[in-house]
Design a protein around this motif. Structure first.
Motif, PDB file in Angstrom:
ATOM      1  N   ASP A  54      -1.484   9.865  -3.180  1.00  6.05           N
ATOM      2  CA  ASP A  54       0.058   9.522  -2.599  1.00  6.05           C
ATOM      3  C   ASP A  54      -0.118   9.569  -1.141  1.00  6.05           C
ATOM      4  OD1 ASP A  54       2.258   8.381  -2.835  1.00  6.05           O
ATOM      5  OD2 ASP A  54       3.050  10.007  -4.154  1.00  6.05           O
ATOM      6  N   GLY A  55      -0.666  10.727  -0.619  1.00  9.31           N
ATOM      7  CA  GLY A  55      -0.801  11.087   0.781  1.00  9.31           C
ATOM      8  C   GLY A  55      -1.963  10.144   1.333  1.00  9.31           C
ATOM      9  N   ILE A  56      -2.884   9.959   0.988  1.00 11.43           N
ATOM     10  CA  ILE A  56      -4.054   9.035   1.358  1.00 11.43           C
ATOM     11  C   ILE A  56      -3.782   7.711   1.428  1.00 11.43           C
ATOM     12  CG2 ILE A  56      -6.676   8.285   1.001  1.00 11.43           C
ATOM     13  CD1 ILE A  56      -6.907  11.391  -0.253  1.00 11.43           C
ATOM     14  N   THR A  57      -2.956   7.311   0.482  1.00 10.30           N
ATOM     15  CA  THR A  57      -2.711   5.785   0.545  1.00 10.30           C
ATOM     16  C   THR A  57      -1.544   5.469   1.688  1.00 10.30           C
ATOM     17  OG1 THR A  57      -0.889   6.334  -0.884  1.00 10.30           O
ATOM     18  CG2 THR A  57      -2.959   5.437  -1.791  1.00 10.30           C
ATOM     19  N   CYS A  58      -0.867   6.435   1.968  1.00 10.51           N
ATOM     20  CA  CYS A  58       0.030   6.449   3.308  1.00 10.51           C
ATOM     21  C   CYS A  58      -0.542   6.303   4.646  1.00 10.51           C
ATOM     22  CB  CYS A  58       1.115   7.632   3.366  1.00 10.51           C
ATOM     23  SG  CYS A  58       2.451   7.404   2.241  1.00 10.51           S
ATOM     24  N   ILE A  59      -1.718   7.384   4.487  1.00 15.31           N
ATOM     25  CA  ILE A  59      -2.556   7.306   5.628  1.00 15.31           C
ATOM     26  C   ILE A  59      -3.249   5.769   5.842  1.00 15.31           C
ATOM     27  CG2 ILE A  59      -4.345   8.374   6.946  1.00 15.31           C
ATOM     28  CD1 ILE A  59      -3.391  11.099   5.673  1.00 15.31           C
ATOM     29  N   LEU A  60      -3.741   5.451   4.717  1.00 11.53           N
ATOM     30  CA  LEU A  60      -4.557   4.307   4.920  1.00 11.53           C
ATOM     31  C   LEU A  60      -3.536   3.067   5.138  1.00 11.53           C
ATOM     32  CD1 LEU A  60      -6.681   4.290   1.599  1.00 11.53           C
ATOM     33  CD2 LEU A  60      -7.373   4.436   3.902  1.00 11.53           C
ATOM     34  N   ILE A  75       0.784  -1.092  -0.011  1.00  9.69           N
ATOM     35  CA  ILE A  75       0.141   0.062   0.019  1.00  9.69           C
ATOM     36  C   ILE A  75       0.705   1.154   0.024  1.00  9.69           C
ATOM     37  CG2 ILE A  75      -1.755   1.297   1.081  1.00  9.69           C
ATOM     38  CD1 ILE A  75      -2.709  -1.326   2.401  1.00  9.69           C
ATOM     39  N   ASN A  76       1.989   1.233   0.959  1.00  8.42           N
ATOM     40  CA  ASN A  76       2.961   2.602   0.953  1.00  8.42           C
ATOM     41  C   ASN A  76       3.662   2.618  -0.507  1.00  8.42           C
ATOM     42  OD1 ASN A  76       4.353   4.458   2.067  1.00  8.42           O
ATOM     43  ND2 ASN A  76       6.106   2.954   2.569  1.00  8.42           N
ATOM     44  N   ARG A  77       4.164   1.638  -1.012  1.00 13.25           N
ATOM     45  CA  ARG A  77       4.785   1.584  -2.265  1.00 13.25           C
ATOM     46  C   ARG A  77       3.980   1.914  -3.312  1.00 13.25           C
ATOM     47  NH1 ARG A  77       9.579   3.633  -0.616  1.00 13.25           N
ATOM     48  NH2 ARG A  77      10.350   2.331   0.909  1.00 13.25           N
ATOM     49  N   ALA A  78       2.829   1.552  -3.593  1.00 12.78           N
ATOM     50  CA  ALA A  78       1.806   2.048  -4.584  1.00 12.78           C
ATOM     51  C   ALA A  78       1.429   3.349  -4.311  1.00 12.78           C
ATOM     52  CB  ALA A  78       0.649   0.890  -4.400  1.00 12.78           C
ATOM     53  N   GLY A  79       1.468   3.736  -3.168  1.00 15.67           N
ATOM     54  CA  GLY A  79       0.999   5.237  -2.957  1.00 15.67           C
ATOM     55  C   GLY A  79       2.352   6.295  -3.517  1.00 15.67           C
ATOM     56  N   VAL A  89       7.791   3.816  15.175  1.00 12.80           N
ATOM     57  CA  VAL A  89       8.663   4.495  14.046  1.00 12.80           C
ATOM     58  C   VAL A  89       7.630   4.302  12.904  1.00 12.80           C
ATOM     59  CG1 VAL A  89      10.561   4.297  12.633  1.00 12.80           C
ATOM     60  CG2 VAL A  89      10.821   4.200  14.979  1.00 12.80           C
ATOM     61  N   MET A  90       7.335   3.015  12.498  1.00 11.62           N
ATOM     62  CA  MET A  90       6.563   2.767  11.312  1.00 11.62           C
ATOM     63  C   MET A  90       5.408   3.715  11.289  1.00 11.62           C
ATOM     64  SD  MET A  90       6.874  -1.286  10.334  1.00 11.62           S
ATOM     65  CE  MET A  90       6.408  -1.823  11.734  1.00 11.62           C
ATOM     66  N   VAL A  91       4.479   3.630  12.481  1.00 14.01           N
ATOM     67  CA  VAL A  91       3.259   4.281  12.601  1.00 14.01           C
ATOM     68  C   VAL A  91       3.566   5.809  12.285  1.00 14.01           C
ATOM     69  CG1 VAL A  91       1.557   4.977  14.161  1.00 14.01           C
ATOM     70  CG2 VAL A  91       2.113   2.659  14.073  1.00 14.01           C
ATOM     71  N   ARG A  92       4.466   6.414  13.090  1.00 10.17           N
ATOM     72  CA  ARG A  92       4.756   7.980  12.912  1.00 10.17           C
ATOM     73  C   ARG A  92       5.161   8.278  11.427  1.00 10.17           C
ATOM     74  NH1 ARG A  92       7.293   8.706  19.103  1.00 10.17           N
ATOM     75  NH2 ARG A  92       5.593   8.060  19.967  1.00 10.17           N
ATOM     76  N   SER A  93       6.128   7.236  11.104  1.00  8.72           N
ATOM     77  CA  SER A  93       6.631   7.608   9.571  1.00  8.72           C
ATOM     78  C   SER A  93       5.847   7.615   8.629  1.00  8.72           C
ATOM     79  CB  SER A  93       7.992   6.454   9.389  1.00  8.72           C
ATOM     80  OG  SER A  93       8.267   6.686   8.022  1.00  8.72           O
ATOM     81  N   LEU A  94       4.837   6.474   8.600  1.00 10.82           N
ATOM     82  CA  LEU A  94       3.959   6.554   7.526  1.00 10.82           C
ATOM     83  C   LEU A  94       2.739   7.534   7.640  1.00 10.82           C
ATOM     84  CD1 LEU A  94       2.767   2.631   7.631  1.00 10.82           C
ATOM     85  CD2 LEU A  94       3.846   3.975   5.661  1.00 10.82           C
ATOM     86  N   LEU A  95       2.229   7.924   8.729  1.00 13.04           N
ATOM     87  CA  LEU A  95       1.322   8.973   9.016  1.00 13.04           C
ATOM     88  C   LEU A  95       1.844  10.390   8.578  1.00 13.04           C
ATOM     89  CD1 LEU A  95      -1.460   9.794   9.863  1.00 13.04           C
ATOM     90  CD2 LEU A  95      -0.620  10.082  12.319  1.00 13.04           C
ATOM     91  N   SER A  96       3.073  10.607   9.062  1.00  6.96           N
ATOM     92  CA  SER A  96       3.614  11.830   8.706  1.00  6.96           C
ATOM     93  C   SER A  96       4.084  12.000   7.187  1.00  6.96           C
ATOM     94  CB  SER A  96       4.892  11.912   9.241  1.00  6.96           C
ATOM     95  OG  SER A  96       5.024  12.085  10.703  1.00  6.96           O
ATOM     96  N   THR A  97       4.366  10.911   6.454  1.00 12.85           N
ATOM     97  CA  THR A  97       4.615  10.738   5.208  1.00 12.85           C
ATOM     98  C   THR A  97       3.443  11.122   4.416  1.00 12.85           C
ATOM     99  OG1 THR A  97       6.192   8.974   5.321  1.00 12.85           O
ATOM    100  CG2 THR A  97       5.510   9.498   3.046  1.00 12.85           C
ATOM    101  N   GLY A  98       2.405  10.666   4.723  1.00 13.24           N
ATOM    102  CA  GLY A  98       1.087  11.087   4.105  1.00 13.24           C
ATOM    103  C   GLY A  98       0.834  12.381   4.192  1.00 13.24           C
ATOM    104  N   ILE A  99       0.974  13.272   5.388  1.00 17.60           N
ATOM    105  CA  ILE A  99       0.535  14.605   5.495  1.00 17.60           C
ATOM    106  C   ILE A  99       1.772  15.511   4.502  1.00 17.60           C
ATOM    107  CG2 ILE A  99       0.719  16.524   7.202  1.00 17.60           C
ATOM    108  CD1 ILE A  99      -0.381  14.387   9.306  1.00 17.60           C
TER     109      ILE A  99
END
Length: 297
Positions: A177-183, A28-32, A84-94
């Motif tokens: 891109d941002g929304i997929t990272c949040i998902l 999901i992250n890389r597709a985003g 780290v994973m949670v904060r990284s993914l959420l921050s990346t989306g934003i």
């Protein structure tokens, strides 16, 4: 054909549910990250930057990735891979969503650097999580499954990205891109929370040797650095080459880049499984891969 499919899926047997969930989150992250293959096109066509300016921006991209990976490793050792994973993914989306509003050269340089710092803190934490949730005998195939998810994401991402650009423009690309990272963050919280997921490998090295004193590691590190200098042209220079020399559209470029990821998705796991049984020398296989990369370019 039935036997072929059965043998293909047999290569995945024995992997834990947590590794499968981690692979899905990675996909999901890389597709985003569909912005990345089109970044150079966006910078030259939408923002009208010159090629030297694009080169500096892509340098900030790489520098941010290096810094982010280093920070991710440090944070994983101190606060743990899950946080780290949670904060990284959420921050990346934003940050991805915010990136579209930067227009000047300096703003984009800083923005791209920060995006990659935040995004690539995920990588070391993800590989630590993969190791924790894998039995020792399954670690090679677990790494291969994660790589499979990455490449399948890179296969779907550019193809979808080309369609989004053609219909919604580059702005839509940043939003998706941002929304997929949040998902991906939501999925991660639901399935890999330490209170739910059970580690399979808790082995600790009590007196680990410093990586800075490991000579073979540094030789491998420098070799990977030289290889990456060449290989990363595929995601930066090649889209411009397809556009300016072959006059391809964004959709055509997306499909062409996506085909690369799809071939890896289809062939890598069975190939790795076969190589494990054949016991070929890893150094010779690495050299063969380098030679094939040279011929491909």
């Amino acid at each position: 054909m039935k036997t072929l499919f059965r043998n293909y899926f047999n290569t995945f047997r024995g992997l834990s549910n947590e590794v499968w969930w981690l692979a899905l989150i990675t996909f999901i992250n890389r597709a985003g990250t569909m912005v990345i293959p089109f970044l150079t096109l966006y910078l030259t066509e939408d923002l009208s930057f010159s090629f030297p300016q694009v080169a500096w921006i892509m340098s900030c991209f790489g520098l941010g990735s290096v810094v982010g990976t280093w920070i991710g490793g440090k944070l994983t050792d101190t606060i743990g891979y899950y946080k780290v994973m949670v904060r990284s993914l959420l921050s990346t989306g934003i940050v991805f969503i915010a990136l579209q509003f930067l227009t000047t050269f300096t703003q984009v340089c800083v923005g791209i650097f920060l995006v990659m710092v935040v995004a690539d803190t995920f990588r070391p934490a993800m590989y630590v999580a993969m190791s924790v949730y894998s039995k020792p005998e399954n670690k090679t195939r677990s790494v291969t499954l994660i790589r499979l998810a990455i490449n399948l994401g890179f296969s779907a991402g550019p193809a979808i990205g080309g369609i989004i650009i053609a219909t919604l423009g580059y702005s839509g690309l940043f939003w998706v891109d941002g929304i997929t990272c949040i998902l991906a963050t939501i999925v991660l919280i639901q399935v890999l929370n330490p209170r739910v997921a059970k580690p399979l490998d808790n082995e600790l090295t009590l007196n680990p040797e410093s990586a800075y004193k490991d000579r073979p590691y540094w030789v491998f590190f420098l070799a990977m650095l030289l290889f990456a200098v060449i290989f990363m042209q595929y995601f930066s220079t090649m889209p411009l080459y397809y556009r300016n020399i072959h006059k391809l559209s964004e959709i055509e470029i997306g499909v062409l880049l996506g085909m690369n990821g799809f071939l890896i998705f289809a062939l890598e796991m069975p190939f790795i499984h076969w190589l494990e049984k054949c016991k070929f020398n890893k150094i010779k296989l690495t050299l063969l891969g380098l030679v094939l990369t040279v011929f491909s370019f």
